[in-house]
Scaffold this motif. Structure first.
Motif: not given
Length: 505
Positions: A378, A381, A383, A396, A400, A405-407
């Protein structure tokens, strides 16, 4: 109550905030000092005249619930009642509150308001990535509650942490409404020249804003950094009381007074009262011996490389011992700078210190990035917020791929829907009081809160007879005679040490 804000440094001495009831024991005794061990000394600390008493926040709330079975809000109220003259200060992790992830704005607001109602005066608010966006909700709520919002610059060293970058962060803190600025050196890295340069720069740009320096004496630099900062105009520095001082904690108050002796900005505190407080805390330290480690007391220049904060170092040693990895301690420390660089040169302070430390442990145990923790992913990325430097593109991309998850680049809390309605439903479902205090504790520590609440209705454990030991100095006479009819003694009752005054009637 004393004024929250000191007079400006040009016309006043510097002031000491005291951390013994929070960071002092967090850094040297794994945060295990209980409220029962604090209450006998609280009024005496209040009478000494510190600018602030740090009594709450950081890891104390987690540990109170998890290990001590205490209600953290009750602890705050108790200490506030016993020490009502000195402003109380807490350490707040911005959008993380005192937990380890981001919470919705409504939870941040509820927590700050509940803390203010229980007596908190000064909220020292920081973000582990130095992303000011993560401070906005907390600072706004603190100001609305009529309390002091102290914005924090988390000090660290790296290719991206320049003097100008720190001063720009100071500008950002003033812009979002912070009343004071704290230069928080959580790992004890700052030397006297850097301290003076930063303090002077902040005071020049914002002469009306009080500046505080907080450090740890892990590498032996804190006391000289404090001296230089006071020379440069710092309004306050943080000290503790031995034996919960020095080493991975803050410099001892008496020691710092002696270093400043004769300086035009040296503060004045009652040495006798400080000595009595130290004698009391000697007993508490002894009672917490299984949580202390002599390694935390010595000067360790390796921290200048690894940048591990004092509180983390104390807990980290305990964790490695529990996992039977004490022989890999140096390997894990050596891996921390690699992880930190890959994640964008992030500072190491809760929760990033724990996240980086855990990932370093995983890298040592399984190979680099072979076991990627969700929290570290996280950070990579976005978050947790905007990192000071660029995240390693390969790391990174791996995060992902594994997480799906997308950055992101927006303020992380903007991705979180209001949480209080669901939290109140959870409280009702678990037969817990439906209050804001319970809701915010449940948000951060649900299982610990359930265990704590269950303990309230459990029958008390059977008490065995224990001896009461009264100790006096070796010569077996009172240590100090303040009048013909009054004597002071140190008393140990069931492994807890108290100061006592005996008077003839």
């Amino acid at each position: 109550m004393r004024n929250f804000l000191p007079r400006m440094s040009q016309v006043s001495s510097a002031a000491f905030n005291n951390t013994v009831l929070r960071d002092g024991h967090q850094s040297l005794a794994a945060t295990r000092m209980s409220v029962a061990q604090m209450t006998p000394i609280a009024a005496q600390l209040d009478a000494i005249g510190f600018s602030r008493l740090e009594t709450w926040g950081g890891a104390t709330i987690d540990v109170a619930l998890r290990f001590l079975l205490e209600n953290p809000f009750e602890r705050l109220a108790t200490l506030k009642a016993l020490a009502s003259k000195t402003p109380h200060m807490m350490l707040l992790r911005g959008q993380n509150l005192v937990g380890y992830k981001h919470y919705a704005d409504d939870v941040v607001e509820a927590f700050v308001n509940a803390s203010a109602k229980r007596g908190m005066d000064v909220f020292r608010v920081f973000d582990a990535l130095n992303d000011p966006r993560n401070l906005i909700a907390a600072v706004r709520t603190v100001k609305k509650a009529g309390k002091i919002a102290e914005g924090v610059i988390c000090y660290t060293t790296s290719p991206v942490h320049t003097l100008e970058a720190f001063l720009k962060l100071g500008d950002d803190l003033v812009e979002i409404g912070c009343d004071t600025i704290c230069l928080k050196d959580m790992s004890g890295l700052i030397g006297p020249h850097a301290a003076a340069e930063l303090v002077a720069g902040l005071k020049k740009r914002h002469p009306a804003i009080p500046v505080v320096l907080h450090s740890h004496d892990t590498a032996g630099l804190a006391a000289t950094a404090y001296y230089a900062a006071i020379e440069a105009g710092a309004d306050m520095v943080d000290t503790s009381i031995a034996p919960f001082a020095n080493g991975t904690a803050q410099p001892d108050t008496v020691r710092m007074l002696e270093i400043l002796k004769g300086h035009p900005r040296a503060p004045q505190y009652d040495i006798r009262a400080l000595t009595e407080a130290r004698e009391y805390f000697n007993g508490v330290f002894a009672a917490l011996s299984k949580f202390t480690n002599p390694a935390n007391d010595r000067v360790d220049s390796d921290t200048l490389t690894y940048q591990v904060p004092g509180g983390m170092l104390s807990n980290f040693r305990n964790q490695l011992k529990e996992q039977k990895m004490t022989d890999r301690f140096n390997d894990v420390l050596a891996e921390i700078p690699h992880v930190r660089q890959a994640l964008g040169w992030i500072p190491l302070v809760t929760p990033t210190s724990q996240i980086v430390g855990s990932q370093a442990l995983l890298n040592v145990r399984f190979g680099r990035w072979k076991n990627f923790s969700p929290a570290a992913m996280d950070i990579a990325l976005g978050y947790y917020g905007r990192t000071p430097g660029k995240v390693d593109p390969e790391v990174q991309a791996l995060a992902a791929k594994i997480s799906g998850k997308d950055p992101v680049t927006i303020r992380p809390a903007d991705l979180i829907s209001p949480e209080l309605p669901n939290l109140r439903q959870e409280l009702q479902k678990n037969a817990l009081p439906e209050t804001d205090e319970m809701a915010v504790l449940y948000a951060m520590f649900p299982e610990q809160l359930k265990i704590y609440h269950k303990s309230l209705s459990a029958p008390p454990p059977a008490q065995s007879e224990k001896p009461i030991t009264i100790t006096t100095p070796a010569h077996a006479t009172p240590k100090e005679q303040t009048s013909p009819t009054r004597s002071h003694f140190a008393i140990t009752i069931n492994n807890t040490r108290y100061n006592a005054t005996v008077e003839e009637l």
